[in-house]
Scaffold this active site. Structure first.
Site, PDB file in Angstrom:
ATOM      1  CD  GLU A  22      -2.903  -0.991   2.367  1.00 24.33           C
ATOM      2  OE1 GLU A  22      -4.107  -0.776   2.342  1.00 24.33           O
ATOM      3  OE2 GLU A  22      -2.338  -1.295   3.490  1.00 24.33           O
ATOM      4  CE1 TYR A  54     -18.661  25.482  -1.035  1.00 29.94           C
ATOM      5  CE2 TYR A  54     -18.492  26.661  -2.817  1.00 29.94           C
ATOM      6  CZ  TYR A  54     -19.319  26.404  -1.734  1.00 29.94           C
ATOM      7  OH  TYR A  54     -20.615  26.906  -1.805  1.00 29.94           O
ATOM      8  CD  GLU A  74      -8.717   3.999  11.682  1.00 32.16           C
ATOM      9  OE1 GLU A  74      -9.364   2.885  11.959  1.00 32.16           O
ATOM     10  OE2 GLU A  74      -7.826   3.930  10.738  1.00 32.16           O
ATOM     11  CE  LYS A 100      -6.366   0.851   2.809  1.00 38.33           C
ATOM     12  NZ  LYS A 100      -5.476   0.868   3.621  1.00 38.33           N
TER      13      LYS A 100
END
Length: 120
Positions: A22, A54, A74, A100
Protein backbone atom coordinates in the site's frame (compact mmCIF):
# COMPACT_ATOMS: atom_id res chain seq x y z
CA UNK A 1 -27.53 26.54 13.59
CA UNK A 2 -27.42 23.89 10.90
CA UNK A 3 -25.57 25.62 8.07
CA UNK A 4 -22.75 23.69 6.52
CA UNK A 5 -20.30 23.64 3.66
CA UNK A 6 -19.69 20.18 2.27
CA UNK A 7 -17.55 18.35 -0.26
CA UNK A 8 -18.49 14.87 -1.42
CA UNK A 9 -16.26 12.15 -2.84
CA UNK A 10 -13.05 14.13 -3.22
CA UNK A 11 -10.70 11.59 -4.82
CA UNK A 12 -7.15 11.69 -3.49
CA UNK A 13 -4.27 9.38 -4.28
CA UNK A 14 -2.11 8.42 -1.34
CA UNK A 15 0.31 5.87 0.03
CA UNK A 16 -1.46 5.02 3.28
CA UNK A 17 -1.94 1.60 4.82
CA UNK A 18 -0.38 -1.00 7.06
CA UNK A 19 0.72 -3.33 4.25
CA UNK A 20 4.06 -2.55 2.53
CA UNK A 21 2.50 -2.71 -0.96
CA UNK A 22 0.00 0.00 0.00
CA UNK A 23 2.86 2.36 0.80
CA UNK A 24 4.74 1.34 -2.35
CA UNK A 25 1.92 1.34 -4.92
CA UNK A 26 -0.56 3.76 -3.39
CA UNK A 27 -4.31 3.83 -3.96
CA UNK A 28 -7.34 6.09 -4.19
CA UNK A 29 -9.10 7.44 -1.13
CA UNK A 30 -12.46 9.21 -1.22
CA UNK A 31 -12.97 12.05 1.24
CA UNK A 32 -16.19 13.73 2.35
CA UNK A 33 -16.03 16.94 4.38
CA UNK A 34 -18.92 18.58 6.18
CA UNK A 35 -18.15 21.83 7.97
CA UNK A 36 -20.55 23.47 10.43
CA UNK A 37 -20.39 27.21 9.80
CA UNK A 38 -22.78 30.16 9.99
CA UNK A 39 -23.42 31.01 6.34
CA UNK A 40 -25.87 33.84 7.04
CA UNK A 41 -23.27 36.66 6.95
CA UNK A 42 -21.91 35.53 3.56
CA UNK A 43 -25.36 34.88 2.10
CA UNK A 44 -26.85 38.15 3.29
CA UNK A 45 -23.92 40.26 2.14
CA UNK A 46 -23.15 38.17 -0.98
CA UNK A 47 -19.53 38.41 0.20
CA UNK A 48 -17.04 35.68 -0.73
CA UNK A 49 -14.74 36.84 2.07
CA UNK A 50 -17.29 35.79 4.69
CA UNK A 51 -17.36 32.11 3.75
CA UNK A 52 -14.81 29.29 3.30
CA UNK A 53 -13.53 28.49 -0.17
CA UNK A 54 -14.34 24.96 -1.38
CA UNK A 55 -11.09 24.81 -3.30
CA UNK A 56 -9.13 25.75 -0.17
CA UNK A 57 -10.73 22.82 1.67
CA UNK A 58 -9.87 20.46 -1.20
CA UNK A 59 -6.31 21.74 -1.35
CA UNK A 60 -5.90 21.35 2.41
CA UNK A 61 -7.13 17.73 2.22
CA UNK A 62 -4.74 17.00 -0.67
CA UNK A 63 -1.79 18.59 1.12
CA UNK A 64 -2.56 16.61 4.27
CA UNK A 65 -2.87 13.38 2.27
CA UNK A 66 0.47 14.12 0.59
CA UNK A 67 2.15 14.67 3.99
CA UNK A 68 1.97 10.92 4.74
CA UNK A 69 2.29 8.06 4.43
CA UNK A 70 0.13 7.08 7.38
CA UNK A 71 -0.52 3.53 8.52
CA UNK A 72 -4.14 4.30 9.35
CA UNK A 73 -6.93 6.12 7.55
CA UNK A 74 -7.94 7.19 11.07
CA UNK A 75 -4.75 9.25 11.13
CA UNK A 76 -5.50 10.76 7.72
CA UNK A 77 -9.00 11.75 8.84
CA UNK A 78 -7.78 13.14 12.15
CA UNK A 79 -5.09 15.24 10.49
CA UNK A 80 -7.50 16.66 7.91
CA UNK A 81 -10.01 17.57 10.63
CA UNK A 82 -7.38 19.25 12.79
CA UNK A 83 -5.94 21.22 9.87
CA UNK A 84 -9.40 22.49 8.93
CA UNK A 85 -10.16 23.64 12.48
CA UNK A 86 -6.71 25.23 12.80
CA UNK A 87 -6.91 27.14 9.51
CA UNK A 88 -10.58 28.17 9.29
CA UNK A 89 -11.64 29.81 12.54
CA UNK A 90 -15.26 30.31 11.41
CA UNK A 91 -15.79 26.54 11.14
CA UNK A 92 -17.31 25.30 14.41
CA UNK A 93 -17.05 21.58 13.73
CA UNK A 94 -16.02 19.27 10.93
CA UNK A 95 -17.02 15.76 9.94
CA UNK A 96 -14.45 13.89 7.86
CA UNK A 97 -15.24 10.62 6.11
CA UNK A 98 -12.42 8.61 4.53
CA UNK A 99 -13.33 5.74 2.21
CA UNK A 100 -10.78 3.16 1.12
CA UNK A 101 -12.16 1.16 -1.83
CA UNK A 102 -9.06 -0.98 -2.38
CA UNK A 103 -8.48 -2.24 1.15
CA UNK A 104 -6.37 -5.42 0.99
CA UNK A 105 -8.93 -7.75 2.56
CA UNK A 106 -10.67 -10.93 1.36
CA UNK A 107 -14.26 -9.66 1.58
CA UNK A 108 -16.14 -8.46 -1.50
CA UNK A 109 -17.21 -4.91 -0.68
CA UNK A 110 -17.49 -1.41 -2.10
CA UNK A 111 -15.20 0.23 0.44
CA UNK A 112 -14.18 0.40 4.07
CA UNK A 113 -13.86 3.68 5.88
CA UNK A 114 -13.96 5.87 8.93
CA UNK A 115 -15.93 8.92 9.92
CA UNK A 116 -14.85 11.36 12.60
CA UNK A 117 -16.47 14.47 14.05
CA UNK A 118 -14.35 17.13 15.70
CA UNK A 119 -15.58 20.29 17.43
CA UNK A 120 -13.76 23.50 18.18
Amino acid sequence: MSDRIFISKLCLYGFHGVMPEEKRLGQRFYIDLSCDIDLAPAGQADDYGLTVCYDALCTLAQTTCDSGPFDLIETLGERIAQEILDRFTTIRSVRVTVRKPSAPIQAALDHVGIEILRHR
